[in-house]
Design a protein around this motif. Structure first.
Motif, short mmCIF file in Angstrom:
data_model
loop_
_atom_site.label_atom_id
_atom_site.label_comp_id
_atom_site.label_asym_id
_atom_site.label_seq_id
_atom_site.Cartn_x
_atom_site.Cartn_y
_atom_site.Cartn_z
N PRO A 1 31.94 -20.33 8.32
CA PRO A 1 33.24 -19.64 8.69
C PRO A 1 32.96 -18.04 8.28
CG PRO A 1 33.45 -21.53 7.35
CD PRO A 1 32.39 -21.82 7.78
N LEU A 2 32.16 -18.10 7.25
CA LEU A 2 32.02 -16.60 6.61
C LEU A 2 30.89 -15.86 7.61
CD1 LEU A 2 32.57 -14.76 4.41
CD2 LEU A 2 30.59 -15.75 3.10
N ALA A 3 29.98 -16.68 7.97
CA ALA A 3 29.03 -15.87 8.95
C ALA A 3 29.77 -15.72 10.22
CB ALA A 3 27.82 -16.96 9.26
N GLU A 4 30.86 -16.40 10.63
CA GLU A 4 31.37 -16.00 11.91
C GLU A 4 32.28 -14.80 11.70
OE1 GLU A 4 31.29 -17.82 14.78
OE2 GLU A 4 30.89 -19.69 14.51
N ALA A 5 32.89 -14.66 10.41
CA ALA A 5 33.68 -13.59 10.10
C ALA A 5 32.58 -12.31 10.22
CB ALA A 5 34.26 -13.37 8.81
N MET A 6 31.38 -12.28 9.72
CA MET A 6 30.46 -11.19 9.89
C MET A 6 30.20 -10.86 11.36
SD MET A 6 28.12 -9.76 7.69
CE MET A 6 28.56 -8.22 8.14
N TYR A 7 30.05 -12.01 12.26
CA TYR A 7 29.75 -11.94 13.40
C TYR A 7 31.13 -11.10 14.15
CZ TYR A 7 26.51 -15.78 12.65
OH TYR A 7 25.67 -16.22 12.20
N ASP A 8 32.43 -11.41 13.76
CA ASP A 8 33.76 -10.64 14.39
C ASP A 8 33.44 -9.24 13.96
OD1 ASP A 8 34.54 -13.32 14.70
OD2 ASP A 8 35.65 -13.49 12.96
N THR A 9 33.02 -8.91 12.84
CA THR A 9 32.85 -7.61 12.07
C THR A 9 31.93 -6.71 13.10
OG1 THR A 9 33.56 -7.94 10.09
CG2 THR A 9 32.23 -6.08 10.46
N ILE B 1 32.45 -3.95 5.19
CA ILE B 1 32.76 -5.16 4.09
C ILE B 1 34.29 -5.37 4.13
CG2 ILE B 1 32.68 -5.08 1.66
CD1 ILE B 1 30.07 -3.23 1.78
N ALA B 2 35.02 -4.27 4.33
CA ALA B 2 36.37 -4.62 4.24
C ALA B 2 36.76 -5.42 5.43
CB ALA B 2 37.27 -3.29 4.27
N SER B 3 36.21 -5.27 6.62
CA SER B 3 36.33 -6.02 7.69
C SER B 3 36.05 -7.29 7.52
CB SER B 3 35.51 -5.19 8.88
OG SER B 3 35.49 -6.20 10.00
N VAL B 4 34.90 -7.58 6.99
CA VAL B 4 34.55 -9.01 6.72
C VAL B 4 35.61 -9.84 6.07
CG1 VAL B 4 32.54 -10.55 5.61
CG2 VAL B 4 31.97 -8.42 6.91
N LEU B 5 35.97 -9.05 5.01
CA LEU B 5 36.94 -9.78 4.32
C LEU B 5 38.28 -10.25 4.97
CD1 LEU B 5 36.68 -7.86 0.86
CD2 LEU B 5 35.30 -9.92 1.56
N PHE B 6 38.67 -9.21 5.67
CA PHE B 6 39.89 -9.36 6.53
C PHE B 6 39.57 -10.62 7.81
CE2 PHE B 6 41.62 -5.64 4.50
CZ PHE B 6 43.03 -6.10 4.38
N HIS B 7 38.53 -10.40 8.30
CA HIS B 7 38.23 -11.45 9.25
C HIS B 7 38.26 -12.95 8.77
CE1 HIS B 7 37.90 -8.91 12.93
NE2 HIS B 7 37.19 -8.14 12.17
N PHE B 8 37.65 -13.04 7.54
CA PHE B 8 37.04 -14.18 7.03
C PHE B 8 38.82 -14.84 6.48
CE2 PHE B 8 36.42 -16.92 2.91
CZ PHE B 8 35.92 -17.79 3.68
N ALA B 9 39.70 -13.87 5.97
CA ALA B 9 40.81 -14.38 5.58
C ALA B 9 41.66 -14.79 6.70
CB ALA B 9 41.54 -13.18 4.72
N ALA B 10 41.31 -14.33 7.85
CA ALA B 10 42.27 -14.63 8.98
C ALA B 10 41.89 -15.81 9.98
CB ALA B 10 42.45 -13.43 10.12
N ARG B 11 40.73 -16.31 9.39
CA ARG B 11 39.93 -17.55 10.21
C ARG B 11 40.66 -18.76 9.73
NH1 ARG B 11 35.71 -18.16 13.36
NH2 ARG B 11 35.20 -16.22 14.40
#
Lengths: 491, 491
Positions: free
Chosen positions: B395-403, B481-491
């Motif tokens: 899930p964290l890698a997916e947030a990275m891809y989201d970013t 970096i901010a984006s990754v944190l928000f995407h991860f929180a939203a998943r």
């Protein structure tokens, strides 16, 4: 009181002054590899020769590195000697010394009450000062030197005597007036046994380098991240593989094709000298003490299965060796830096004997590298000179034996091509022994020093009794040098 | 304007201040191998965490070498991330730099108008500062962080992360609250392609030493005169012979018995990922550019006969290697000192993959040495850790891809065990991926840096357009970096 006795008394009466003069020479650094103090030391020797009344004093051949101090004391004597010496010294690592290495300290070093501990003390500025002191005593006590002298003090022996061949060529007319070459160094070991030197083995000193730029593989300009080994060739591994083709698995046999083909020692005469000696000398085989050698070097055993003293002695005197003196490349600092180096270098000194030749061995190494697929590996010759076969019965050597016998000192003579066993000070004897000069040579005097090239190098000031009789100090060294000159003049 | 847009605006409005904060961190040396500035740098980070409002701030585990800066920003968020970083840097050779290595200089480095050139700029104090700046912007523009954060900034990664295993053990209860581990480093190469990192290969770093004292042959306590090779064994030649048994003649195949037995990569899935990619990623095989890799490393060809890009890529990602990182012994100074050294040492880093094991490989090397008659050769483990297999769909890698997709950045995903191809920054991912934490991991952000461990290390401040799109500078890095944190929180 004959002339020599007057000289001996003068030496004894002026010993404190002589010690101070020697200390002054020792305290002047003269490190040819860095240049530290070399010129100052040369000037000091030039002044000393001037004080003796020499003519033609000059600092010769400075075009490569450091000058040869040349001077002539040439008057009416029948015979003429070249006195050879080296005034340059090895670098020092002061942390490893028990005294500052250029302070001229007089210290106790059991069994000796007084030695001077200083870089160059034994190799060879101490004996050089003993000679110059002795000549002063001869002049002042006997009125005149018994022989003419041509002084040749070189300042780059520790850099391979690179200027000496050119010097001998350019000064041939002056040097060919000589009847022999005398190299004053302390001959006695710590047991009191004297071993004069005459000839010399040959030396070739090379560097080998494997470089990705020349190979065309692996990193070529700088080392890269060590993880890249997964996809890159390694010049460092190649250097290891190349080196491993040069010697046998035990590291003791040279595997370069034809390496041993020309070897022609020992001769029947060499073996007879080892076993029977000459004049009153003790046979080398009789005095050779493998255990003492082990103790000096702190080793437990000799190479391979060598155990028989005669076999060890023969290897020591007559064998050829291909040494790995140093190797470096890549990350050599602390810790775990991952690094794929683009080159590795190693240093090698090769010792060789008659009738191997300098150029022949160099060519065989090059051919070996080429034949084994290492044509790109660089072979750099850093220095070297060939062996010198010097007859141990030459008139100057006989004068040296006269002196040993006069002082009742036990001595042992090595075969023509061999260096003294414990000190092994290779030197360019071939320049005087070979064409065009072809002069008789001897090296030696009473006295003892040790740890040449090592920390705490020393030269004995005050002697003591030992296994084979007296180990002489500075006074004995100076007297013996005077004695050699007189004996040579009288022959 | 949504929260992230407010954060992005805050980053842009405060960029000059953020650059200065990053420069301050970079200008504080923190060389873990010498200790220079390490504590001062740890204190600086501690203060920074305090300014963010962290609790439980401490300098942990200083008992080996250098402390881990630990702190918690733990409040009411649903999800928790460990942020891992390394604040120590490699030593510098200032003479090789075009700027002083700790002056925080902003310079032009084509194609980039502005990079900061400083030791640690990319590895990893630059990205670490980008993260801390980003968190400040989130707090000030969005009011609160979207996730709880446990900070783990270690100070001895360049010494093999020796304190980290004990830290993870001692802090297990705190760390197990996390849902993933984020390692902020610049993901983009100079073409603009982003390669996130997740797992890691394994590393074993050893020293091998041949010592006459342990061998019982040759010089045992100090090096002796090189002429003694005629009668003594040589630990240096023995080291060469020992090393040459470890690899094939071309240096590319490890000849330690059973070395390759456990290798189980690549899997079918690995190969599919390489060929097809995942989500909108570009397949690694499609973007792999062997010529660029050659140009970066200044090499002419890859090892052996490797020429096919796919084969090169597979070796790069999945092979094991036994490197010779450095070797030293004997006389390595100038000139022709003749010397028979009593020991030689070499350094080796070994890269390994599933299912090879750290202890298994170490044991195989020891057995190889013993079986080949080198039982006396010392094998010292200087460091190492095992590989980490991390699912690229976590899930964290997916947030990275989201970013990446949010910013329109092209990206490529390497198989689970592989490091990014061009930077290869091995790190102890196994500590988080393995038992007991077993956490998802991703490393990355927009932005680019280079020359980690080399002179002129840099990190891009002002980006530019390139082959695959924009290479982002510091502002982009902070936003991502901010984006990754928000995407991860939203998943």
């Amino acid at each position: 009181m004959n002339q020599l006795e007057k000289v001996y008394k003068h030496v004894d009466d002026n010993l404190d002054d002589h010690i101070e003069k020697m200390r002054k020479l020792l305290m002047q650094p003269s490190i040819s590899q860095t240049g530290e103090g070399v010129i100052e030391c040369a000037e000091m020797l030039k002044d000393w020769l001037g004080g003796l009344g020499c003519s033609h004093i000059e600092l010769a051949k400075p075009e490569f590195h450091w000058p040869i101090v040349y001077g002539e004391y040439y008057f009416a004597a029948d015979k003429t000697l070249i006195v050879y010496g080296m005034y340059d010294v090895q670098p020092v690592e002061p942390d490893l010394w028990r005294v500052p290495p250029f302070a001229g300290r007089i210290v106790e070093r059991p069994p000796f009450k007084k030695v001077v501990m200083n870089r160059g003390a034994t190799n060879t500025k101490g004996p050089m000062a003993a000679l110059l002191n002795a000549l002063e005593s001869v002049q002042q006590a006997a009125g005149e030197l018994p022989v003419n002298i041509l002084f040749v003090f070189e300042g780059e022996e520790e850099r391979g005597s690179v200027s000496m061949p050119g010097f001998v060529r350019d000064y041939e007319q002056r040097l060919k007036r000589a009847d022999g070459v005398y190299f004053p160094i302390g001959s006695q070991d710590q047991n009191g046994l004297a071993q004069p030197m005459a000839g010399s083995e040959g030396i070739l000193y090379i560097e080998l380098e494997t470089d990705g730029a020349l190979w065309g593989r692996g990193p070529t300009q700088f080392g890269v991240h060590g993880a890249m080994k997964r996809i890159l060739d390694s010049p460092a591994w190649r250097h290891v593989k190349m080196l491993s083709t040069l010697v046998s698995d035990d590291g003791n046999t040279v595997e370069v094709e034809g390496w041993y083909d020309e070897i022609a020692v020992p001769s029947e005469e060499d073996l007879r000298l080892l076993e029977e000696g000459y004049r009153k000398s003790m046979p080398a085989l009789e005095v050779f003490d493998p255990d003492l050698l082990k103790e000096v070097m702190k080793v437990k055993r000799f190479k391979g299965d060598l155990d028989d003293p005669k076999e060890i002695l023969l290897e020591m005197l007559f064998s050829t060796s291909f040494n790995l003196d140093g190797i470096w490349g890549g990350w050599t600092g602390p810790g775990t830096k991952t690094f794929l180096p683009h080159k590795v270098t190693s240093k090698h000194n090769i010792r060789f004997v008659p009738n191997q030749t300098l150029d022949g061995l160099h060519g065989k190494i090059r051919s070996h590298l080429d034949d084994h697929g290492y044509g790109d590996v660089e072979l750099r010759k850093l220095g070297g000179y060939t062996w010198a076969l010097v007859d141990h019965r030459n008139p100057l050597a006989e004068a040296m034996y006269d002196t040993f016998e006069e002082f009742g000192v036990k001595y042992s003579i090595n075969p023509p091509v061999a260096n003294p066993i414990y000190t092994s000070p290779a030197w360019p004897a071939y320049l005087f022994a070979g064409e065009p000069l072809e002069l008789p040579i001897v090296g030696g005097s009473l006295g003892h020093g040790g740890l040449a090239h090592s920390p705490n190098e020393y030269y004995v000031i005050e002697g003591c009794d030992a296994k084979y009789g007296r180990v002489y100090g500075l006074a004995g060294a100076e007297k013996s040098i005077a004695s050699v000159l007189f004996h040579f003049a009288a022959r």
